[in-house]
Write an enzyme that holds these catalytic residues in place. Structure first.
Site, PDB file in Angstrom:
ATOM      1  N   ALA A  74      52.694   8.621 -25.665  1.00  0.00           N
ATOM      2  CA  ALA A  74      51.304   9.060 -25.777  1.00  0.00           C
ATOM      3  C   ALA A  74      50.919  10.049 -24.679  1.00  0.00           C
ATOM      4  O   ALA A  74      50.071  10.912 -24.890  1.00  0.00           O
ATOM      5  CB  ALA A  74      50.371   7.855 -25.758  1.00  0.00           C
ATOM      6  N   CYS A 329      49.331   2.354 -14.347  1.00  0.00           N
ATOM      7  CA  CYS A 329      49.562   3.626 -13.658  1.00  0.00           C
ATOM      8  C   CYS A 329      48.816   3.683 -12.343  1.00  0.00           C
ATOM      9  O   CYS A 329      49.222   4.370 -11.428  1.00  0.00           O
ATOM     10  CB  CYS A 329      49.113   4.787 -14.531  1.00  0.00           C
ATOM     11  SG  CYS A 329      49.361   4.475 -16.257  1.00  0.00           S
TER      12      CYS A 329
HETATM   13  C1  LIG Z   1      49.744   3.541 -22.411  1.00  0.00           C
HETATM   14  C2  LIG Z   1      48.706   4.555 -22.676  1.00  0.00           C
HETATM   15  C3  LIG Z   1      48.988   5.913 -22.636  1.00  0.00           C
HETATM   16  C4  LIG Z   1      50.357   6.449 -22.235  1.00  0.00           C
HETATM   17  O1  LIG Z   1      51.296   6.151 -23.202  1.00  0.00           O
HETATM   18  P1  LIG Z   1      52.869   6.370 -22.930  1.00  0.00           P
HETATM   19  O2  LIG Z   1      53.493   6.255 -24.266  1.00  0.00           O
HETATM   20  O3  LIG Z   1      53.257   5.268 -22.001  1.00  0.00           O
HETATM   21  O4  LIG Z   1      53.027   7.721 -22.326  1.00  0.00           O
HETATM   22  C5  LIG Z   1      47.975   6.800 -22.934  1.00  0.00           C
HETATM   23  N1  LIG Z   1      46.758   6.373 -23.268  1.00  0.00           N
HETATM   24  C6  LIG Z   1      46.439   5.067 -23.318  1.00  0.00           C
HETATM   25  C7  LIG Z   1      45.071   4.659 -23.715  1.00  0.00           C
HETATM   26  C8  LIG Z   1      47.392   4.117 -23.029  1.00  0.00           C
HETATM   27  O5  LIG Z   1      47.073   2.825 -23.074  1.00  0.00           O
END
Ligand SMILES: *Cc1c(COP(=O)(O)O)cnc(C)c1O
Length: 392
Positions: A74, A329
């Site tokens: 994401a 994070c």
């Molecule tokens: C976990 C998360 C992301 C990042 O997703 P990844 O696949 O780990 O890069 C971005 N937005 C939200 C709301 C998330 O919970």
């Protein structure tokens, strides 16, 4: 039999469902073709598997298969959406509207885009984590190229009024992007009802493998164009080059199919766990459930334990319990959560927050133990907390 530590951090990531792993395995050693190889059956087999995954994911979100572009997760999807749209309008005035409680994948990307001349409006939220729709409308101007609002917040589980925002975006003819990473597979998500042009999602938040995600790119009403951010072999309609991660994509597709099948039942099982936990936490004095007045994801609880701080609570809990102070994070830092700060929580309360997130493998016994363990631990910590002992 309880096994420790109990995992209640499903908003950070989920276990891969064994059925997902099983679906992936043949694509490592047997069907290892490159999905772009068109001259032999290894390639055809891989391509067919990718297309099936597109269908499975599209079915979960109400899209068409060709609208699913695979990424590494994401974070990349959010970058592709924001930068891809911004680049398209390079040279013109560019204005993006987003919200202060977005994930860093959106906020930090917006900060970068500001450096290259884009103007960004960061909307405030109220104490319930909600934006004001009139404020959103008022922020739209002729140069507005994108509205970016997440579907559900990763720290609090607060669900945004996505369909209403989509209606505003549609009426004002502004493209609408949502980071739906926390919502997909947990609550019903339909990109068409929501009026979305772009939507980010991730496999590892819904019991699929890590390192694979997708960006939904609407092909009709509206037909969205965006500038590629990774160029090369021209895979995926030139929107995102690079050899496709076929095993990961197969796993993501399987996870989406399982999510579609089990969502309703999972909500009915997990909401009572979450509610039971919250009821019990509220029996401890000076505990607050953040975002409680909002519509929220059914399996998430974010609670503040006044007179303590997240780090001391986490270290006292982590023998038995895997939970976090909010987003994975930003944990490790002593700063209060920017999401809770934006919700106007006092600093001390924002620094005393713990997120409990249930998932597919959470059991009733685990919730019972969590309730006892947290209640005891908070009591013990407060007995030696000067702030608690000196409270008025
Ligand atoms: C976990 C998360 C992301 C990042 O997703 P990844 O696949 O780990 O890069 C971005 N937005 C939200 C709301 C998330 O919970």
């Amino acid at each position: 039999m309880l096994r420790f530590p109990i995992y209640l951090d499903n908003c950070a990531t989920t276990a891969c469902d064994p059925r997902v792993v099983e679906a992936m395995l043949p694509y490592f050693t047997q069907h290892y073709g490159n999905a772009s190889s068109s001259s032999h059956s290894f390639g055809w087999k891989a391509k067919a598997a990718v297309e099936e995954a597109q269908q499975q994911i599209a079915a979960l979100i109400g899209a068409r298969p060709e609208e699913i572009i695979f990424t590494s997760g994401a974070t990349e999807s959010c970058n592709l959406a924001l930068r891809g749209i911004c680049d398209l309008y390079a040279g013109a005035d560019r204005h993006i509207i987003t919200v202060k409680t977005e994930h860093k994948a959106v906020l930090d990307t917006c900060r970068e885009l500001e450096k290259s001349g884009a103007e960004i409006t960061y909307l405030d939220v109220d104490q319930n984590g909600q934006i004001n729709l009139q404020a959103l409308e008022a922020a739209i101007k002729p140069a507005t190229i994108l509205i970016a609002v997440m579907w559900a917040n990763n720290e609090t589980g607060v669900v945004m009024p996505i369909n209403e925002i989509g209606a505003i975006a549609r009426a004002r003819q502004v493209l609408f992007f949502s980071d739906a990473t926390q919502a997909v597979g947990k609550i019903p998500v339909n990109v068409k009802d929501a009026g979305l042009g772009l939507m980010a999602l991730s496999s590892h938040k819904l019991y699929g493998p890590k390192g694979v995600g997708a960006l939904y790119v609407s092909r009709r009403n509206p037909r969205v164009r965006l500038a590629a951010q990774i160029t090369g072999g021209g895979q995926q309609q030139h929107i995102r080059s690079g050899t496709l991660n076929v095993p990961g994509i197969v796993g993501f597709g399987k996870a989406a199919a399982l999510g579609r099948e089990s969502m309703q039942e999972e909500v009915l099982r997990l909401r009572p766990f979450r509610d039971q936990l919250e009821t019990a936490l509220l029996r401890i004095p000076d505990v607050y459930i953040n975002g409680a007045a909002s519509e929220r994801l059914p399996q998430v609880c974010n609670a503040s334990f006044d007179y303590l701080n997240s780090n001391e609570i986490l270290s006292a809990l982590n023998k038995d319990l895997a939970v976090s102070s909010g987003s994975a994070c930003t944990s490790g830092s002593l700063d209060p959560s920017y999401v809770l700060k934006a919700m106007q929580l006092p600093d001390a309360r924002a620094k005393a927050a713990i997120r409990f997130s249930c998932g597919r493998y959470t059991t009733a016994e685990e919730i019972d133990h969590t309730i006892r363990f947290v209640t005891d631990t908070i009591g013990t910590l407060r007995k030696s907390s000067p702030a608690w002992l000196l409270r008025d």
